[in-house]
Motif scaffolding. Structure first.
Motif, PDB file in Angstrom:
ATOM      1  N   UNK A   4       0.489  -1.245   0.081  1.00 25.29           N
ATOM      2  CA  UNK A   4      -0.207   0.356   0.277  1.00 25.29           C
ATOM      3  C   UNK A   4       0.941   1.429  -0.174  1.00 25.29           C
ATOM      4  N   UNK A   5       0.589   2.394  -0.771  1.00 24.01           N
ATOM      5  CA  UNK A   5       1.081   3.212  -0.500  1.00 24.01           C
ATOM      6  C   UNK A   5       0.241   4.402   0.327  1.00 24.01           C
ATOM      7  N   UNK A  10      -4.020   6.577  -2.815  1.00 28.63           N
ATOM      8  CA  UNK A  10      -4.583   5.405  -2.904  1.00 28.63           C
ATOM      9  C   UNK A  10      -4.226   4.597  -4.142  1.00 28.63           C
ATOM     10  N   UNK A  11      -3.278   4.122  -3.961  1.00 26.91           N
ATOM     11  CA  UNK A  11      -2.611   3.142  -4.516  1.00 26.91           C
ATOM     12  C   UNK A  11      -2.229   1.797  -4.042  1.00 26.91           C
ATOM     13  N   UNK A  12      -2.547   0.422  -4.755  1.00 29.28           N
ATOM     14  CA  UNK A  12      -2.178  -0.694  -3.877  1.00 29.28           C
ATOM     15  C   UNK A  12      -0.861  -1.449  -5.552  1.00 29.28           C
ATOM     16  N   UNK A  13      -0.305  -2.005  -5.161  1.00 31.51           N
ATOM     17  CA  UNK A  13       0.475  -3.363  -5.929  1.00 31.51           C
ATOM     18  C   UNK A  13       0.093  -4.446  -5.118  1.00 31.51           C
ATOM     19  N   UNK A  14      -0.076  -5.397  -5.942  1.00 34.10           N
ATOM     20  CA  UNK A  14      -0.508  -6.155  -6.098  1.00 34.10           C
ATOM     21  C   UNK A  14       0.554  -7.886  -6.848  1.00 34.10           C
ATOM     22  N   UNK A  15       0.971  -8.553  -6.102  1.00 34.53           N
ATOM     23  CA  UNK A  15       1.279 -10.162  -6.292  1.00 34.53           C
ATOM     24  C   UNK A  15       0.950 -11.306  -6.357  1.00 34.53           C
ATOM     25  N   UNK A  36       2.909 -16.069 -13.068  1.00 37.84           N
ATOM     26  CA  UNK A  36       2.421 -15.131 -11.597  1.00 37.84           C
ATOM     27  C   UNK A  36       1.933 -13.646 -12.365  1.00 37.84           C
ATOM     28  N   UNK A  37       1.151 -13.179 -11.763  1.00 39.58           N
ATOM     29  CA  UNK A  37       0.654 -11.730 -11.596  1.00 39.58           C
ATOM     30  C   UNK A  37       0.830 -11.113 -11.012  1.00 39.58           C
ATOM     31  N   UNK A  38       0.943  -9.491 -11.451  1.00 36.28           N
ATOM     32  CA  UNK A  38       0.785  -8.069 -11.449  1.00 36.28           C
ATOM     33  C   UNK A  38       0.345  -7.313 -11.349  1.00 36.28           C
ATOM     34  N   UNK A  39       0.237  -6.095 -10.462  1.00 31.07           N
ATOM     35  CA  UNK A  39      -1.374  -5.969 -10.781  1.00 31.07           C
ATOM     36  C   UNK A  39      -0.815  -4.312 -10.000  1.00 31.07           C
ATOM     37  N   UNK A  40      -1.527  -3.145 -10.753  1.00 30.90           N
ATOM     38  CA  UNK A  40      -1.343  -1.815  -9.673  1.00 30.90           C
ATOM     39  C   UNK A  40      -2.516  -1.740  -9.819  1.00 30.90           C
ATOM     40  N   UNK A  41      -3.493  -1.025  -8.429  1.00 33.17           N
ATOM     41  CA  UNK A  41      -4.336  -0.300  -9.050  1.00 33.17           C
ATOM     42  C   UNK A  41      -4.513   1.072  -7.898  1.00 33.17           C
ATOM     43  N   UNK A  42      -5.186   1.870  -8.456  1.00 26.14           N
ATOM     44  CA  UNK A  42      -5.449   2.907  -8.085  1.00 26.14           C
ATOM     45  C   UNK A  42      -6.945   3.245  -8.065  1.00 26.14           C
ATOM     46  N   UNK A  43      -7.509   4.255  -6.639  1.00 22.44           N
ATOM     47  CA  UNK A  43      -8.973   3.942  -5.855  1.00 22.44           C
ATOM     48  C   UNK A  43      -9.264   5.788  -5.568  1.00 22.44           C
ATOM     49  N   UNK A  44     -10.038   6.620  -6.638  1.00 20.88           N
ATOM     50  CA  UNK A  44     -10.473   7.773  -6.071  1.00 20.88           C
ATOM     51  C   UNK A  44     -12.150   8.189  -6.059  1.00 20.88           C
TER      52      UNK A  44
END
Length: 98
Positions: A4-5, A10-15, A36-44
Motif C-alpha cells: 500500500x502507498x 490510494x495506490x496498491x500493488x498486488x503480486x 505470476x501476476x502483477x497488478x497496479x490498482x488506483x482508487x479515487x
C-alpha cells in the motif's frame, strides 16, 4: 501480497500467482508452479457513495510451457462503484491483450 502507498494517493500493488497447478491427460500428469501476476490498482473517491478506480497489470509466463499460457497477458480495467443504501454496485469495463 499487497503493498500500500500513503492513504492520500490510494495506490496498491498486488503480486500473486498460482501456487500449484496440475494438468492431466490420458498419457501423463504434469504439475508445478503457475504463472505470476502483477497488478497496479488506483482508487479515487469522488463522494462518500461514489468512487472510480483503475487497474493495470500483466500475467507473466513463469509456469512451465505445458502448464501456462506461454506468453505475457496485459490487462486494464476501469471500475465505477456506487453505494445505494446497504448495496454496493460495481461496473467494470476491461481489456486484455495477449
Amino acid at each position: 501480497m499487497y503493498i500500500n502507498s500513503s492513504s492520500r494517493l490510494n495506490f496498491r500493488v498486488c503480486l500473486g500467482g498460482e501456487a500449484r497447478i496440475k494438468s492431466r491427460n490420458p498419457n501423463e500428469t504434469i504439475s508445478g508452479f503457475g504463472n505470476t501476476s502483477f497488478l497496479l490498482k488506483h482508487y479515487y473517491p469522488i463522494s462518500p457513495i461514489l468512487a472510480v478506480g483503475f487497474e493495470a497489470g500483466a500475467v507473466l509466463p513463469s509456469a512451465r510451457q505445458s502448464l501456462g499460457q506461454g506468453c505475457t497477458d496485459y490487462l486494464g480495467n476501469l471500475i465505477v462503484s456506487q453505494d445505494i443504501s446497504d448495496l454496493r454496485i460495481d461496473v467494470i469495463a476491461g481489456v486484455t491483450r495477449r
